[in-house]
Scaffold this active site. Structure first.
Site, PDB file in Angstrom:
ATOM      1  N   LYS A   4       0.833  -1.198   0.000  1.00 44.57           N
ATOM      2  CA  LYS A   4       0.000   0.000   0.000  1.00 44.57           C
ATOM      3  C   LYS A   4       0.869   1.250   0.000  1.00 44.57           C
ATOM      4  CE  LYS A   4      -3.887  -1.916   2.651  1.00 44.57           C
ATOM      5  NZ  LYS A   4      -4.962  -1.623   1.694  1.00 44.57           N
ATOM      6  N   ARG A  13     -10.709 -11.307   1.309  1.00 46.38           N
ATOM      7  CA  ARG A  13     -11.524 -12.370   0.715  1.00 46.38           C
ATOM      8  C   ARG A  13     -10.809 -13.721   0.760  1.00 46.38           C
ATOM      9  NH1 ARG A  13     -11.570  -8.896  -4.654  1.00 46.38           N
ATOM     10  NH2 ARG A  13     -11.317  -7.359  -3.003  1.00 46.38           N
TER      11      ARG A  13
END
Length: 527
Positions: free
Chosen positions: A312, A386
């Site tokens: 990130k 996920r």
């Protein structure tokens, strides 16, 4: 092709965390006591009496009594100060004459329709109480709002709103500072005025509101803790602590070795780069009949998310400590459950790990095998939520749940779509979706249903595996939910994307405790 559950990890040796709950400072709580009682607003001695006024300076019965006791000086003061009774207005008066209270807090409730104020106005006004009293050294207050009629609601609901709002004062976000800020408002006691025949009802409402506040506070505490304290091991300890001396709650923690034996290659691929051991925390609350199928709550618990190899950007990366707020909300909901002793069976499954870059970390392009047997091409290691949730959802099948709700700070795309007002809701079952939407409206913790159409599934096609873990830039929150839906074919399932609602940024940075009110209301409705 290799499965993360079977690939060796020679570069990283995982050990139990060094910082545990034993040396993490514990915030001190105010321990507010709530009670319902019959009071005379004129004669009742209290540090602060709270009364209501409607738009157009129409006084509530309690406010009228105060006004009459002071030769109508209250109405004169309100006019002098420009107080009109609009919703959200407040005026604090010191040393009011003619009554026993030391202070008088007047709250505006806005317009009345058929003699009642709206639900939204009542909630908004109740939240003004703590803000209005911040400059005062009050330790106890008396709320005389039982004579304020609320559209479609009764005494228990009104009492619940008061306790749920003021009960959150027990949480302090600055407990890790060497010198926490001094605050004047440290409430110890809140009395809620009511009539004799409604004391039991109001008392029940206060207990419910306080229990929800305690669940919110636990969720906020866990969310606000930094990643060097709130690790997967710490979350497991908190779950065990919650179950201590609770006959109806059992907690079991699965370690990486057990997850590997179960074939959780997708979950373990996220944990591969971290020195902190991953945990699968399983909570079982048995408050209903043995034969009743449970509701399952599945929480994403990424205690810090760097993005992994798909690193990130640096700005605001500190906020990735909030990537475990789904897990925190499950624990917060269970805190409320055990306080209320609800007659319902509930299972909690928390998949918790860090997502870190290292020589052992999963790489973009790697293919892993999930517990369900589906293979996954990991195109972006920052789409890790996920990957842990899919194995947790497959694991949940063994409980034969009547409904499964997963809660996750899953996608930035959901923040773009809905902002920080509504939680994104996706579901493969219309009845479940409607129940959750209804609970959100009832608890003022709203969700908004998003599409889960087959057309979106094509974006997850992979040339090399059964499914890719991302579906491109378009409809990112939808394709994330589509990914999870591949692992929920055996039960009614809903996904709550709380990326926009779990915490606030900027000067008011901090966890919100959402969606604990929504989840608790849903369970209340089921029970």
């Amino acid at each position: 092709m290799t499965s993360a559950s079977s690939s060796p990890k020679k570069a990283v040796k995982k050990t139990a965390e060094k910082t545990t709950s034993r040396n993490a400072p514990t915030p001190k709580t105010a321990g507010i006591q709530f009670s319902a009682k019959v009071i005379d607003p004129v004669k009742y001695a209290t540090q602060c009496l709270v009364v209501g006024v409607y738009e157009g300076l129409k006084l509530s019965p309690a406010a009228s009594s105060v006004d009459a006791a002071d030769a109508h000086q209250l109405i004169a003061l309100l006019k002098r100060e420009g107080f009109q009774g609009k919703a959200g207005q407040s005026l604090l008066l010191l040393n009011p004459q003619g009554i026993a209270a030391d202070r008088l807090l007047v709250l505006g409730f806005g317009s009345q329709k058929d003699g009642s104020v709206s639900v939204d106005n009542f909630r908004r006004v109740v939240q003004k109480i703590s803000e209005s009293l911040k400059p005062t050294p009050c330790t106890e207050i008396t709320v005389a709002l039982d004579d304020v009629s609320v559209t479609g609601q009764e005494a228990d609901w009104q009492a619940r709103q008061i306790a749920e709002s003021l009960g959150q004062l027990e949480y302090r976000a600055d407990h890790l500072k060497s010198k926490p800020a001094e605050i004047s408002l440290q409430l110890k006691k809140v009395q809620v005025g009511t009539t004799k025949n409604l004391i039991a009802k109001a008392t029940k409402g206060l207990a419910l509101g306080l229990a929800i506040a305690q669940g919110i506070n636990l969720t906020r505490k866990l969310g606000d803790l930094p990643g060097n304290i709130c690790t997967p091991t710490y979350l497991a300890e908190q779950a065990k602590q919650l179950a201590k001396d609770r006959a109806k709650l059992n907690v079991n923690v699965l370690e990486e070795k057990q997850m590997k034996e179960l074939g959780m290659g997708s979950f373990l691929s996220v944990a591969a780069g971290s020195e902190q051991p991953a945990k699968l925390i399983v909570l079982e609350y048995k408050g209903g009949n043995k034969k009743d199928a449970p509701v399952a709550l599945v929480g994403k618990g990424i205690t810090f998310d760097t993005g992994g190899i798909s690193l990130k950007p640096g700005p605001a990366m500190d906020e990735m400590k909030y990537d475990m707020c789904g897990a925190a909300s499950v624990l917060g909901t269970f805190r409320t459950l055990v306080e209320l002793q609800l007659p319902i069976n509930v299972v909690g499954v928390i998949a918790t790990t860090e997502n870190m870059p290292s020589g052992a970390a999963t790489k973009p392009g790697d293919i892993v095998t999930s517990m369900s047997g589906l293979t996954i091409e990991i195109l972006n290691t920052d789409a890790e939520g996920r990957l842990v949730l899919c194995d947790a959802l497959t694991y949940t099948e063994r409980f034969k749940p009547k409904a499964v709700v997963d809660i996750a700070t899953l996608t930035g795309a959901c923040v773009i779509a809905l902002g920080n007002h509504a939680t994104g809701l996706f579901s493969n079952d219309d009845d479940l979706a409607k129940s959750l939407l209804k609970a959100g409206e009832e608890s003022a913790d709203r969700a908004w249903q998003m599409p889960l159409w087959d057309e979106y599934q094509k974006q997850l096609d992979s040339n090399f595996a059964d499914i890719a873990n991302i579906g491109g830039r378009e409809a990112g929150s939808v394709t994330a939910a589509c990914f999870l839906s591949r692992f929920t074919k055996k039960f009614a399932w809903a996904h709550l994307d709380i990326a926009g609602t779990a915490w606030r940024s900027g000067g008011a940075k901090g966890a919100t405790g959402r969606p604990v009110p929504l989840l608790v209301q849903y369970l209340l409705n089921q029970a």
